[in-house]
Design an enzyme around this catalytic site. Structure first.
Site, PDB file in Angstrom:
ATOM      1  CG  ASP A 225      11.608  14.133  19.393  1.00 34.85           C
ATOM      2  OD1 ASP A 225      12.779  14.038  19.770  1.00 34.85           O
ATOM      3  OD2 ASP A 225      10.677  14.513  20.139  1.00 34.85           O
ATOM      4  CD  GLU A 275       3.538  11.363  -1.810  1.00 30.26           C
ATOM      5  OE1 GLU A 275       3.932  12.559  -1.750  1.00 30.26           O
ATOM      6  OE2 GLU A 275       2.533  10.949  -1.207  1.00 30.26           O
TER       7      GLU A 275
END
Ligand code: NOJ
Length: 565
Positions: A225, A275
């Site tokens: 956002d 990751e």
């Protein structure tokens, strides 16, 4: 007709579109606005269990992923974009266990899950802001936000001229319990949404923790956002922001938005995404100049950014073609795939936009706008179906907003006392706000609240929703639901490669492009019928016709998919 130009996007890393790492490049993503989707516990607000209950519907619709607008604890000052706790589920919507069940159900059905992340501001109920309120000016607790003394002898003038996106000043002054006024804090949206200071290391670190929290729970990606708002130039004296009517400067010099420093934040996010295996994906909400949208989409950052241009365009052939050409080029530069959006929870639903006189449509944030001028429903829906079929054939990701597949119009006549959007209050009722596209969607005609839940919906559903309920459109060959199902099913089979070749037409109103393997897409944006190009008809957004001599024609405001193989 001759092939004239070829627009090639990024080299297709995954020509078959199937490798898990690249699932997002050509995905059809369905946006769920959770409070208005399906209400299982009967409190009038949609919930997470409601979304889970509809996973079979979404799977049958043929989308690839579900994007959930915020479902976090929130006082709903801005429909959930005021987040009180980033690592929990709003008790009004369920529990973390409900969320885990949704992820399991979605994954079980082969659907990915994208969650909304709101980093520019928290809710004023967030523990950090509550700490800041209790702390003194200049304290560490206040340094996570943007507090300033006021100007003028009494400090009663806001620290800068900055305006809230929802109207009025972007600054609100605090008052001590004894009534003495003190500092001001910045909120680019509602006062209940204080802006974070992203130069604070704890803010940066905490969002990494949040990204890992949801990634560990199996979330596949994030919608970011106000991605363009996190970095701000807070050097004193605070300088004026760019006037909105001129748009943001493309040199990154606005003090509030689209600053170059923001990109280091997202490079850090990318390291977190990487990751995971497959890496988590992200899409930026960045209302910035076209030339700069792709910076957010670089593979070293969020990977993809929304292209909102179709939400602002008239139903116009040359305009659509220009938007497609330029955005495919920009996506190619960034290495992302492009994104396409006709509707979302912030703009007037596209069947309504296209059914209003063009002059009222210059601003997608015109919002519900009320019942004047009158809507031409037939034109709006015909154009919307044509635009949807055009969009669903483009290379890249298509974002579909809940209810769009039913051809829903905006609910333009919500009574003033039931409007929820802060835009309504903060513009002193000049703009109705976005509630008209957020009304709980109709599932069936024989249940209370059109099958949304057992109780009356939190925003009033109009009687005409009965015409567009899933139960009514299901199985009707002419319905918009059937059109979306067929289009998404064909798209699964056909959507390969990220190239598109334009074919010139005799009229600028006719936009014609070819994908690979003889898949042709032709939209007649005009009103007069034109000759139907050669090929077997795969799907059309409206009935096809013949001319007086019996030759097939493509009627006005209609899209057809053809196969020439
Ligand atoms: C963009 C969201 O889409 C909108 O709904 C919200 O009001 C603002 N950001 C503020 O979070």
């Amino acid at each position: 007709m001759t092939d004239t130009t070829a627009t090639s996007t990024t080299p297709a890393a995954d020509p078959a579109g199937t490798s898990d790492r690249d699932w997002w490049r050509q995905a059809a993503v369905y946006q769920v606005y959770p409070r208005s989707f399906a209400d299982i516990d009967g409190d009038g607000l949609g919930d997470i269990a409601g979304v889970t209950s509809r996973v079979p519907y979404l799977s049958a619709l043929g989308v690839d992923a579900i994007w959930l607008s915020p479902f976090y604890p929130s006082e709903l000052a801005d429909g959930g974009y005021d987040v009180a706790d980033y690592r929990d589920v709003d008790p009004k919507l369920g529990t973390l266990a409900d969320f885990d069940a949704l992820v399991a159900a979605a994954h079980g059905a082969g659907l990915k899950i994208i969650v909304d992340i709101v980093p520019n501001h928290t809710s004023d109920q967030h523990v950090w802001f509550q700490e800041a309120l209790a702390a003194e000016p200049g304290s560490p607790a206040r340094s996570r936000y943007i507090f300033r003394d006021g100007l003028g002898d009494d400090g009663d003038v806001p620290p800068s001229t900055w305006e809230s996106n929802f109207g009025g000043s972007a600054w609100t002054r605090l008052t001590r319990p004894d009534g003495t006024p003190e500092q001001w804090y910045l909120h680019l949206f509602a006062p209940e949404q204080p802006d974070l200071d992203w130069s604070h290391p704890e803010v940066r670190e905490d969002f990494h923790t949040t990204l890992r929290f949801w990634s560990d729970r199996g979330v596949d990606g994030f919608r970011v956002d106000v991605a363009h708002g996190l970095a701000k130039d807070l050097a004193e004296p605070l300088r004026d922001a760019n006037p909105r009517e001129f748009g943001l400067p493309i040199d990154g010099s606005d003090p509030l938005y689209d600053r170059d420093e923001v990109h280091t934040i997202f490079e850090g996010w990318r390291r977190v995404f990487d990751e995971y295996d497959p890496p988590r994906t992200a899409v930026a909400e960045a209302w910035v100049a076209r030339e700069r949208v792709s910076l957010y989409a670089r593979p070293t950052e969020l990977g993809q950014a929304f292209n909102f241009e179709l939400t602002r365009a008239e139903f116009d052939g040359p305009a659509f073609r220009t938007i497609v050409e330029s955005n495919l080029e920009l996506a190619a530069q960034s290495g992302a795939s492009s994104t396409w959006v006709l509707s979302n929870h912030d703009v007037v639903r596209h069947p309504t936009r296209y059914g209003l006189p063009a002059t009222t449509d210059g601003d997608a944030f015109l919002l519900s706008g009320g019942t004047e001028p009158a809507l031409d429903e037939a034109t709006g829906l015909r154009r919307a179906r044509a635009a949807s079929l055009f969009m669903l054939a483009l290379p890249g990701s298509a974002y579909v907003y809940q209810g769009e597949e039913l051809g829903l119009f905006e609910v333009a006549d919500i009574p003033a006392d039931q409007l929820q959007d802060p835009v309504w209050i903060r513009t002193e009722h000049a703009r109705k706000g976005r509630d008209g596209c957020r009304v709980p969607i109709p599932w069936d005609t024989s249940s209370p609240a059109f099958g949304f839940g057992e109780h009356v919906a939190h925003l009033p559903q109009p009687a005409w929703f009965a015409d567009s309920a899933v139960s009514v459109e299901d199985g009707d060959p002419a319905s918009t639901l059937t059109l979306y199902r067929e289009a998404l099913s064909l798209r699964h089979r056909l959507q390969r490669g990220e190239e598109l070749a334009w074919t010139d037409s005799e009229s600028a109103d006719v936009v014609h492009f070819a994908r690979h393997d003889g898949w042709h897409v032709v939209t007649n944006f005009g009103t007069a019928p034109v000759a139907l190009p050669a090929g077997d008809v795969l799907l059309a957004s409206g009935p096809l016709e013949s001319d007086a001599s019996g030759a097939p024609v493509l009627p006005g405001e209609t899209t057809v998919w053809l196969s020439t193989d």
